[in-house]
Design an enzyme around this catalytic site. Structure first.
Site, mmCIF file in Angstrom:
data_model
loop_
_atom_site.group_PDB
_atom_site.id
_atom_site.type_symbol
_atom_site.label_atom_id
_atom_site.label_comp_id
_atom_site.label_asym_id
_atom_site.label_seq_id
_atom_site.Cartn_x
_atom_site.Cartn_y
_atom_site.Cartn_z
ATOM 1 N N LYS A 126 1.282 10.031 5.455
ATOM 2 C CA LYS A 126 1.303 8.826 6.066
ATOM 3 C C LYS A 126 2.706 8.022 5.453
ATOM 4 O O LYS A 126 2.742 6.870 5.544
ATOM 5 C CB LYS A 126 0.171 7.766 5.625
ATOM 6 C CG LYS A 126 -0.909 8.688 6.072
ATOM 7 C CD LYS A 126 -2.405 7.758 6.111
ATOM 8 C CE LYS A 126 -3.779 8.108 6.600
ATOM 9 N NZ LYS A 126 -4.656 7.338 6.523
ATOM 10 N N TYR A 134 -15.515 1.004 -6.066
ATOM 11 C CA TYR A 134 -16.708 1.630 -5.954
ATOM 12 C C TYR A 134 -17.625 1.573 -7.006
ATOM 13 O O TYR A 134 -18.951 1.909 -7.001
ATOM 14 C CB TYR A 134 -16.658 3.328 -5.743
ATOM 15 C CG TYR A 134 -15.586 3.559 -4.336
ATOM 16 C CD1 TYR A 134 -16.072 3.605 -3.184
ATOM 17 C CD2 TYR A 134 -14.007 3.360 -4.719
ATOM 18 C CE1 TYR A 134 -15.302 3.685 -2.016
ATOM 19 C CE2 TYR A 134 -13.215 3.877 -3.608
ATOM 20 C CZ TYR A 134 -13.806 3.791 -2.211
ATOM 21 O OH TYR A 134 -13.029 4.221 -1.088
ATOM 22 N N LYS A 144 -2.297 -1.389 -3.698
ATOM 23 C CA LYS A 144 -3.221 -0.428 -3.715
ATOM 24 C C LYS A 144 -2.355 0.987 -3.741
ATOM 25 O O LYS A 144 -1.444 1.096 -2.966
ATOM 26 C CB LYS A 144 -4.023 -0.083 -2.186
ATOM 27 C CG LYS A 144 -4.930 0.752 -1.953
ATOM 28 C CD LYS A 144 -5.370 0.580 -0.758
ATOM 29 C CE LYS A 144 -6.077 1.894 -0.281
ATOM 30 N NZ LYS A 144 -6.576 1.965 1.092
ATOM 31 N N LYS A 181 0.911 -1.313 0.087
ATOM 32 C CA LYS A 181 -0.138 -0.017 -0.034
ATOM 33 C C LYS A 181 0.731 1.236 0.012
ATOM 34 O O LYS A 181 1.810 1.461 0.960
ATOM 35 C CB LYS A 181 -0.990 -0.081 1.108
ATOM 36 C CG LYS A 181 -1.890 1.138 1.413
ATOM 37 C CD LYS A 181 -2.705 1.147 2.522
ATOM 38 C CE LYS A 181 -3.805 2.514 2.663
ATOM 39 N NZ LYS A 181 -4.568 2.400 3.567
HETATM 40 C C1 PBG Z 1 -7.141 3.511 5.604
HETATM 41 C C2 PBG Z 1 -7.683 3.596 4.329
HETATM 42 C C3 PBG Z 1 -7.306 4.351 3.232
HETATM 43 C C4 PBG Z 1 -7.936 3.847 2.131
HETATM 44 C C5 PBG Z 1 -8.533 2.572 2.562
HETATM 45 N N1 PBG Z 1 -8.226 2.442 3.799
HETATM 46 C C6 PBG Z 1 -6.872 5.722 3.117
HETATM 47 C C7 PBG Z 1 -5.644 6.072 3.693
HETATM 48 O O1 PBG Z 1 -4.569 5.057 3.799
HETATM 49 O O2 PBG Z 1 -5.373 7.174 3.863
HETATM 50 C C8 PBG Z 1 -8.221 4.512 0.986
HETATM 51 C C9 PBG Z 1 -9.329 3.794 -0.011
HETATM 52 C C10 PBG Z 1 -9.766 5.087 -1.254
HETATM 53 O O3 PBG Z 1 -8.965 5.808 -1.482
HETATM 54 O O4 PBG Z 1 -10.733 4.548 -2.090
HETATM 55 N N2 PBG Z 1 -6.292 2.901 6.189
#
Ligand code: PBG
Length: 327
Positions: A220, A316, A251, A197
């Site tokens: 983050k 989505y 992701k 991620k």
């Molecule tokens: C948080 C989380 C995020 C998403 C899913 N779980 C955002 C982040 O890490 O700031 C993002 C999902 C999206 O953008 O559709 N743990």
């Protein structure tokens, strides 16, 4: 291969039937996981930065589960939008057995038990600072956060969640969650790890959707991955498999297809990809302006994930795409 003019690749592209006959990848509703936002408010409400996406009340989420079943969508991933007054530094709502997520799981499982429920494990929807973990002197604590995540995962499993999906990127959390689940008799509960991620700009609309955008202090980058790296993604995936992940995820999606392809080739395990909020918003915004054909762009982007080797896509678009795919 024979050369032109003996070989003419356009020959096979002439007809719809011949194109269909040699098509290498196909998209079906089985490939989709519906990413769905639930709210503790009294009424469902649209998400401004994600046209077509609605934050659903628990009752409406239960109806969505029934709809998913009818559309042939195998699973739903739940993301909570909780009232800001309930947020605090340690995200106490994350493991509340009567909290929004637990209630949503129960309502959805009651309404459509055949639909898999996937829950995000991370503290950000519940913390007043918007980070996925606990903070001390500006540092995101790893091991203390992992303890909270285990408690959150257990709360979800007790409520009936089928798949635990840690999205926090703390080190060692998959192994700790697996051990915590097993110790309580949840051997059957699966783990889908957000293994690779990235610290991405494409999460913007999501933070609006769950109401953490205003809260988030800083970025983050000390826990999510640097978008410049690929080898590191393989190390993340390898560790999560060793710790007991049943499935892994990459992701965001489209900007990271190279990672999807590498992970699938290297490890040959169920590999998922998250078409995140910003990817959704870009397609919808361009379509709303008449700049692209939104439907075709949606289906093309989903097919690209299959081509790259993904076994499924969190998106989505799931209900919209499934309706089209079902004809
Ligand atoms: C948080 C989380 C995020 C998403 C899913 N779980 C955002 C982040 O890490 O700031 C993002 C999902 C999206 O953008 O559709 N743990």
């Amino acid at each position: 291969m024979a050369q032109f003019p003996t070989t003419r690749l356009r020959r096979m592209r002439q007809h719809d039937w011949s194109r269909r006959m040699m098509r290498e990848n196909n998209l079906t509703p089985d490939d989709l996981v519906w990413t769905l936002v639930v709210t503790d408010k009294a009424h469902s409400e649209p998400v401004a930065s994600m046209p077509g996406v609605t934050r659903l009340t628990i009752a409406d989420a239960a109806k969505a589960a029934v709809e998913a079943r009818a559309l042939g969508i195998p699973a739903i991933a739940i993301f909570p939008h909780v009232d800001p007054s309930l947020k605090n530094a340690h995200g106490s709502q994350a493991d509340n057995p009567d909290g929004l997520v637990a209630q949503a799981i129960k309502a959805m499982k009651d309404a459509a038990p055949e639909v898999g429920i996937i829950c995000d494990v991370a503290l950000d929807p519940f913390t007043d600072h918007g980070h996925d973990g606990l903070i001390e002197n500006g540092v995101i604590l790893n091991d203390a956060t992992v303890e909270r995540l285990c408690s959150q995962a257990l709360t979800q499993a007790r409520a009936g969640c089928d798949v635990i999906a840690p999205s926090d990127m703390m080190d060692g959390r998959v192994g700790a969650i697996r051990a915590a689940l097993d110790a309580e008799g949840f051997q059957h509960v699966m783990i889908l790890s957000y293994a690779a991620k990235y610290a991405s700009a494409f999460y913007g609309p999501y933070r609006d959707a769950i109401g953490s955008a205003a809260a988030l202090q800083g970025d983050k980058k000390t826990y999510q991955m640097d978008p410049a790296n690929t080898d590191e993604a393989l190390r993340e995936v390898e560790l999560d498999i060793a710790e007991g992940a049943d499935m892994v995820m990459v992701k965001p999606g489209l900007p990271y297809l190279d990672i999807v392809a590498r992970v699938k080739t290297a490890f040959a395990l169920p590999t998922f990809v998250f078409q995140v909020s910003g990817e959704y918003a870009m397609i919808e915004a361009a379509a709303a302006n008449g700049w692209i054909d939104g439907e075709r762009a949606m289906l093309e982007s989903l097919l690209a994930f299959k081509r790259a080797g993904a076994d499924g896509v969190l998106t989505y678009f799931a209900p919209k795409a499934a309706k089209i795919l079902n004809g």
